[in-house]
Scaffold this motif. Sequence first.
Motif, mmCIF file in Angstrom:
data_model
loop_
_atom_site.group_PDB
_atom_site.id
_atom_site.type_symbol
_atom_site.label_atom_id
_atom_site.label_comp_id
_atom_site.label_asym_id
_atom_site.label_seq_id
_atom_site.Cartn_x
_atom_site.Cartn_y
_atom_site.Cartn_z
ATOM 1 N N ARG A 83 0.838 -1.193 0.000
ATOM 2 C CA ARG A 83 0.000 0.000 0.000
ATOM 3 C C ARG A 83 0.871 1.240 0.000
ATOM 4 O O ARG A 83 2.095 1.168 0.198
ATOM 5 C CB ARG A 83 -0.949 0.019 1.202
ATOM 6 N N LEU A 84 0.230 2.382 -0.215
ATOM 7 C CA LEU A 84 0.890 3.677 -0.096
ATOM 8 C C LEU A 84 -0.122 4.644 0.494
ATOM 9 O O LEU A 84 -1.250 4.740 0.012
ATOM 10 C CB LEU A 84 1.365 4.193 -1.460
ATOM 11 N N ASP A 85 0.262 5.334 1.558
ATOM 12 C CA ASP A 85 -0.642 6.258 2.241
ATOM 13 C C ASP A 85 -0.190 7.706 2.175
ATOM 14 O O ASP A 85 -1.012 8.619 2.160
ATOM 15 C CB ASP A 85 -0.782 5.853 3.715
ATOM 16 N N ARG A 133 -9.492 5.225 -1.205
ATOM 17 C CA ARG A 133 -10.352 6.316 -0.724
ATOM 18 C C ARG A 133 -9.665 7.095 0.387
ATOM 19 O O ARG A 133 -10.331 7.715 1.219
ATOM 20 C CB ARG A 133 -11.712 5.790 -0.230
ATOM 21 N N ARG A 134 -8.378 7.152 0.365
ATOM 22 C CA ARG A 134 -7.610 7.963 1.314
ATOM 23 C C ARG A 134 -6.184 8.097 0.803
ATOM 24 O O ARG A 134 -5.669 7.219 0.111
ATOM 25 C CB ARG A 134 -7.627 7.393 2.728
ATOM 26 N N ARG A 173 -9.426 19.272 -6.458
ATOM 27 C CA ARG A 173 -9.899 18.234 -7.383
ATOM 28 C C ARG A 173 -10.120 16.892 -6.686
ATOM 29 O O ARG A 173 -11.083 16.171 -6.996
ATOM 30 C CB ARG A 173 -8.893 18.080 -8.528
ATOM 31 N N TYR A 174 -9.255 16.511 -5.737
ATOM 32 C CA TYR A 174 -9.295 15.158 -5.202
ATOM 33 C C TYR A 174 -9.773 15.065 -3.751
ATOM 34 O O TYR A 174 -9.741 13.986 -3.156
ATOM 35 C CB TYR A 174 -7.914 14.502 -5.343
ATOM 36 N N GLY A 175 -10.230 16.162 -3.201
ATOM 37 C CA GLY A 175 -10.707 16.138 -1.828
ATOM 38 C C GLY A 175 -11.857 15.168 -1.622
ATOM 39 O O GLY A 175 -11.928 14.463 -0.598
ATOM 40 N N ARG A 176 -12.795 15.101 -2.572
ATOM 41 C CA ARG A 176 -13.958 14.214 -2.447
ATOM 42 C C ARG A 176 -13.559 12.742 -2.521
ATOM 43 O O ARG A 176 -14.361 11.866 -2.192
ATOM 44 C CB ARG A 176 -14.994 14.537 -3.531
ATOM 45 N N ASP A 177 -12.335 12.457 -2.948
ATOM 46 C CA ASP A 177 -11.834 11.086 -2.970
ATOM 47 C C ASP A 177 -11.127 10.717 -1.666
ATOM 48 O O ASP A 177 -10.530 9.643 -1.570
ATOM 49 C CB ASP A 177 -10.854 10.898 -4.137
#
Length: 255
Positions: A83-85, A133-134, A173-177
């Motif tokens: 994974r990558l966070d 999703r984060r 752009r990607y906050g909702r993701d």
Amino acid sequence: MFRLDGNVALITGGSQGIGRAIAELFAEVGARVAIVSRRLSAGQETVAHLTLMGGQAIHIQADVTNEADVKRSLDATLDRYGRLDILVNNAGVNHRLTLEATTEEVWRETFDANLRGAFLYAKHAMPHFQEQRRGCIINIAGLLGVKGGAGTSPAFAASKGALVTLTKSLAVRYGRDGIRVNCISPGFVPTESNRHLIDDAPDPAARRRDFEVGYPLGRLGRPEDIAYAALYLASGEAGWVTGVNLAVDGGLLAR
């Protein structure tokens, strides 16, 4: 508070200076770390140090301006950790040349290292963040990207200013993701790459005082000052923070 247990962080330019300080702190608070740098020996030494501290770390030799290297380093991180966070875009250059001395080659190299590298890593990390999703991206810009200065390198200032704007655009752009994108703009932090500006002066102590006099807090920055700011932005405690350009500058911008 401010723990990163279970998180995986990729840090470009992580073998020295601010990048290494971030890698050390992130490993100390529980993150598994992938360090990306062009210098193999420095990267391996940093990994050995983090392992000795009890952390988990790997080094990936890569050029952040090469898209194939970017993809390879992300794949290597995912293969190792699954994974990558957290992505920290720290790698960059500053040739400290005047406008007249700045060639087109220097201009391109500066923008490639300071802006294109961050763009490539964000572009190729984003699908993984979206699937989870984060995700968290932290771009290391610079105070000269938001203010002028007589000694400012125009290529460095312009590239870092563009990085601040890129940060804000991606945050929106990607906050909702569930993806947060923030930026840190350090003041002057002496590291391996710029310490010569003080050490090579005829009177290094006087030269340091000349630098320090502009800072309301009366001292220059330390790599750990930036690392602690990055830890906050990467942590769950900053869960409602995105699109921010955090000046870590001893109060210089407030003057």
